[in-house]
Design a protein around this motif. Structure first.
Motif, short mmCIF file in Angstrom:
data_model
loop_
_atom_site.label_atom_id
_atom_site.label_comp_id
_atom_site.label_asym_id
_atom_site.label_seq_id
_atom_site.Cartn_x
_atom_site.Cartn_y
_atom_site.Cartn_z
N LEU A 101 1.00 -22.92 7.73
CA LEU A 101 1.14 -23.91 6.74
C LEU A 101 2.58 -24.17 6.04
CD1 LEU A 101 -1.92 -25.19 5.86
CD2 LEU A 101 -2.06 -22.97 4.07
N LEU A 102 2.12 -25.58 6.07
CA LEU A 102 3.32 -25.59 4.29
C LEU A 102 2.37 -26.88 4.00
CD1 LEU A 102 6.63 -26.67 3.71
CD2 LEU A 102 5.93 -28.77 5.15
N VAL A 103 3.28 -25.91 2.14
CA VAL A 103 2.33 -26.57 1.53
C VAL A 103 2.65 -27.44 0.12
CG1 VAL A 103 0.53 -24.99 1.13
CG2 VAL A 103 1.77 -24.46 -0.19
N GLY A 104 2.09 -27.52 -0.52
CA GLY A 104 3.05 -28.27 -2.20
C GLY A 104 2.47 -30.22 -1.88
N PRO A 105 3.22 -30.66 -3.13
CA PRO A 105 3.38 -32.23 -3.13
C PRO A 105 3.83 -32.84 -2.65
CG PRO A 105 4.76 -31.27 -4.57
CD PRO A 105 4.29 -30.42 -3.84
N LEU A 106 3.88 -33.26 -1.10
CA LEU A 106 4.67 -33.56 0.08
C LEU A 106 4.69 -34.94 0.27
CD1 LEU A 106 3.57 -30.92 3.02
CD2 LEU A 106 5.64 -31.09 1.64
N TYR A 107 3.83 -35.74 -0.48
CA TYR A 107 3.85 -36.64 -0.54
C TYR A 107 4.65 -38.07 -2.07
CZ TYR A 107 1.01 -35.14 -4.48
OH TYR A 107 0.66 -34.38 -5.55
N ALA A 108 4.62 -37.15 -2.97
CA ALA A 108 5.63 -38.35 -4.30
C ALA A 108 6.50 -37.38 -3.81
CB ALA A 108 4.68 -39.02 -4.49
N ALA A 109 7.10 -37.79 -5.04
CA ALA A 109 9.15 -36.65 -5.54
C ALA A 109 8.30 -36.60 -6.73
CB ALA A 109 9.98 -37.88 -5.96
N LEU A 110 8.99 -35.46 -6.48
CA LEU A 110 8.15 -34.26 -8.00
C LEU A 110 9.01 -34.95 -9.64
CD1 LEU A 110 6.78 -31.80 -9.18
CD2 LEU A 110 8.90 -30.73 -8.11
N GLY A 111 8.04 -35.06 -10.48
CA GLY A 111 9.23 -35.15 -11.66
C GLY A 111 9.63 -37.10 -11.78
N ARG A 112 9.06 -37.94 -10.63
CA ARG A 112 9.75 -39.30 -10.64
C ARG A 112 8.17 -39.89 -11.64
NH1 ARG A 112 10.04 -44.25 -8.86
NH2 ARG A 112 7.95 -43.94 -6.95
N PHE A 113 8.54 -40.65 -12.73
CA PHE A 113 7.49 -41.56 -12.87
C PHE A 113 7.57 -42.83 -13.45
CE2 PHE A 113 6.96 -37.26 -14.72
CZ PHE A 113 5.71 -36.94 -14.25
N SER A 114 7.16 -43.81 -13.08
CA SER A 114 7.26 -45.52 -13.44
C SER A 114 6.51 -46.26 -13.97
CB SER A 114 6.41 -45.86 -11.74
OG SER A 114 4.84 -46.38 -12.31
N GLY A 115 5.74 -45.15 -15.36
CA GLY A 115 5.79 -45.52 -16.37
C GLY A 115 3.87 -46.35 -16.34
N ALA A 116 3.55 -46.10 -15.34
CA ALA A 116 1.87 -46.37 -14.64
C ALA A 116 1.75 -45.60 -13.70
CB ALA A 116 2.19 -47.71 -14.38
N GLY A 117 0.10 -45.54 -13.81
CA GLY A 117 -0.72 -44.69 -12.31
C GLY A 117 0.03 -45.28 -11.16
N PRO A 118 -0.09 -44.98 -9.81
CA PRO A 118 -0.05 -45.17 -8.88
C PRO A 118 -0.14 -46.76 -8.32
CG PRO A 118 -1.69 -43.73 -8.71
CD PRO A 118 -1.60 -43.60 -9.84
N THR A 119 0.66 -47.29 -7.77
CA THR A 119 -0.45 -49.06 -7.49
C THR A 119 -1.10 -48.52 -5.71
OG1 THR A 119 1.97 -49.10 -5.94
CG2 THR A 119 1.77 -50.17 -8.46
N ALA A 120 -1.56 -49.87 -5.15
CA ALA A 120 -2.29 -49.88 -3.90
C ALA A 120 -0.95 -49.32 -3.16
CB ALA A 120 -3.12 -50.85 -3.85
N ALA A 121 0.10 -49.91 -3.46
CA ALA A 121 1.21 -50.03 -2.48
C ALA A 121 2.05 -48.33 -2.11
CB ALA A 121 2.49 -51.63 -3.06
N GLU A 122 2.15 -47.91 -3.63
CA GLU A 122 2.51 -47.44 -3.91
C GLU A 122 1.70 -45.49 -2.19
OE1 GLU A 122 5.31 -46.15 -7.32
OE2 GLU A 122 2.96 -46.23 -7.23
N TRP A 123 0.07 -45.96 -2.96
CA TRP A 123 -0.68 -44.97 -2.16
C TRP A 123 -0.68 -44.93 -0.78
CZ3 TRP A 123 -4.37 -41.83 -3.76
CH2 TRP A 123 -5.84 -41.60 -3.23
N GLN A 124 -0.68 -46.84 -0.83
CA GLN A 124 -0.57 -47.21 0.97
C GLN A 124 1.21 -45.93 1.56
OE1 GLN A 124 -2.70 -47.83 2.96
NE2 GLN A 124 -2.06 -46.96 4.75
N TYR A 125 2.06 -46.44 1.47
CA TYR A 125 3.63 -45.73 1.33
C TYR A 125 3.28 -44.59 1.77
CZ TYR A 125 5.97 -50.12 0.18
OH TYR A 125 5.90 -51.41 -0.23
N GLY A 126 2.28 -43.52 0.37
CA GLY A 126 2.38 -42.30 0.96
C GLY A 126 1.22 -41.89 2.13
N VAL A 127 0.88 -42.63 2.28
CA VAL A 127 -0.70 -42.30 3.32
C VAL A 127 0.05 -42.52 4.38
CG1 VAL A 127 -3.28 -43.34 4.82
CG2 VAL A 127 -2.61 -43.06 2.14
N GLU A 128 0.76 -43.11 4.54
CA GLU A 128 1.70 -43.42 6.17
C GLU A 128 2.66 -42.43 6.25
OE1 GLU A 128 3.32 -47.46 5.49
OE2 GLU A 128 1.15 -48.63 5.98
#
Length: 294
Positions: A101-128
């Motif tokens: 099993l490989l675990v962790g926050p594999l879906y996004a960069a640790l410690g990087r922030f945009s100053g807002a919540g996730p966008t629909a595009a970011e969500w979709q990028y992560g899913v893909e």
């Protein structure tokens, strides 16, 4: 139930020859396995480590993270591609070393922030991105468990409900949810509700105290946590994740400024005894119900 120990308490490279005595001691303490950091992406090194762990009778999971340079939700497709490729290489290391099993926050960069919540595009990028990772995981016969982190470490996934919805969107059998007691202590309104939210997708549990030190010595709601997991019929890994001062870079990243335990092996032994005691107390048949009912 299987009991594990995350090795980031000691090292970010468990493939080193001089780390073998620590692995031997963890086996002697009674752990079923260890969680191996995968930052050195040399499959041959993990193949050698896997043989040592086989000789010690230790099963294994693995953990890694993504950074700003290989962020799977970056608007730049080249950066997203690097994130997918890096995770695929980590999965190759898992296959070589026998990590299931490989675990962790594999879906996004640790410690990087945009100053807002996730966008629909970011969500979709992560899913893909994660779907591509999961396809490679299946080819390697390795599963993945995505870890939702608290708002001070990441912004895409912060709760069990977030993570479960994301995993459903990924829609791949090799991809599930990791529930971490430290992050949930910060973000969730109810432990019971959080566990209910992720029950069908739950693949892994991190046992992590509110101050990141010895489990059972802080403010995490352990009674509700262990009772909730027992009611779900959870039978995977309970893996201690604790951090100290052994790795200066990790101590800085996890905001560990002071020593909060006597030594690492005592934390491991005390944490293992705590997990076993709390789990065994909750194994009466009346406390269990079918996960399919959740």
């Amino acid at each position: 139930m299987r009991y594990g120990m995350n090795l980031l308490l000691w090292t970010d490279d468990a493939t080193r020859e001089d780390f073998l005595p620590t692995l031997e001691r963890l086996a002697q303490l009674g752990f079923d396995g260890v969680e191996i950091p995968v930052f050195n992406l040399d499959p041959a090194a993990y193949a050698r480590l896997g043989k040592r762990l086989d000789n010690l009778g230790l099963a294994r999971t693995a953990v890694t993270v993504r950074s700003q340079d290989d962020d799977p939700i970056s608007p730049d497709p080249m950066i997203r591609g690097r994130g997918v490729d890096a995770t695929k290489r980590a999965l190759d290391c898992c296959q070589a070393g026998g990590m299931e099993l490989l675990v962790g926050p594999l879906y996004a960069a640790l410690g990087r922030f945009s100053g807002a919540g996730p966008t629909a595009a970011e969500w979709q990028y992560g899913v893909e991105s994660v779907r591509a990772m999961a396809e490679h995981a299946a080819a390697c016969k390795v599963d993945m468990a995505l870890e939702h982190l608290n708002r001070f470490e990441i912004y895409l996934l912060n709760t069990a409900a977030d993570c479960t919805r994301f995993v459903r969107d990924v829609h791949h059998p090799a991809c599930g949810v990791l529930y971490d007691t430290f992050h949930s202590h910060i973000e969730e309104k109810s432990v019971t509700s959080a566990l209910h939210d992720c029950a069908a997708q739950l693949r892994h549990v991190h046992i992590s105290e509110s101050d990141r030190s010895t489990p059972g010595r802080g403010q995490v709601n352990w009674a509700e946590t262990f009772s909730g997991l027992s009611r779900l019929g959870y039978d995977g890994w309970l893996t201690i994740e604790a951090f100290g001062l052994a790795l200066p870079s990790l101590a800085a990243a996890t905001r560990i400024w002071r020593k909060m335990f006597i030594d690492e092996l005592q934390l491991a032994g005390d944490g293992l005894a705590f997990m076993k005691r709390e789990w065994e107390r909750r194994q009466a048949p009346a406390l269990r119900f079918d996960r399919a009912q959740t």
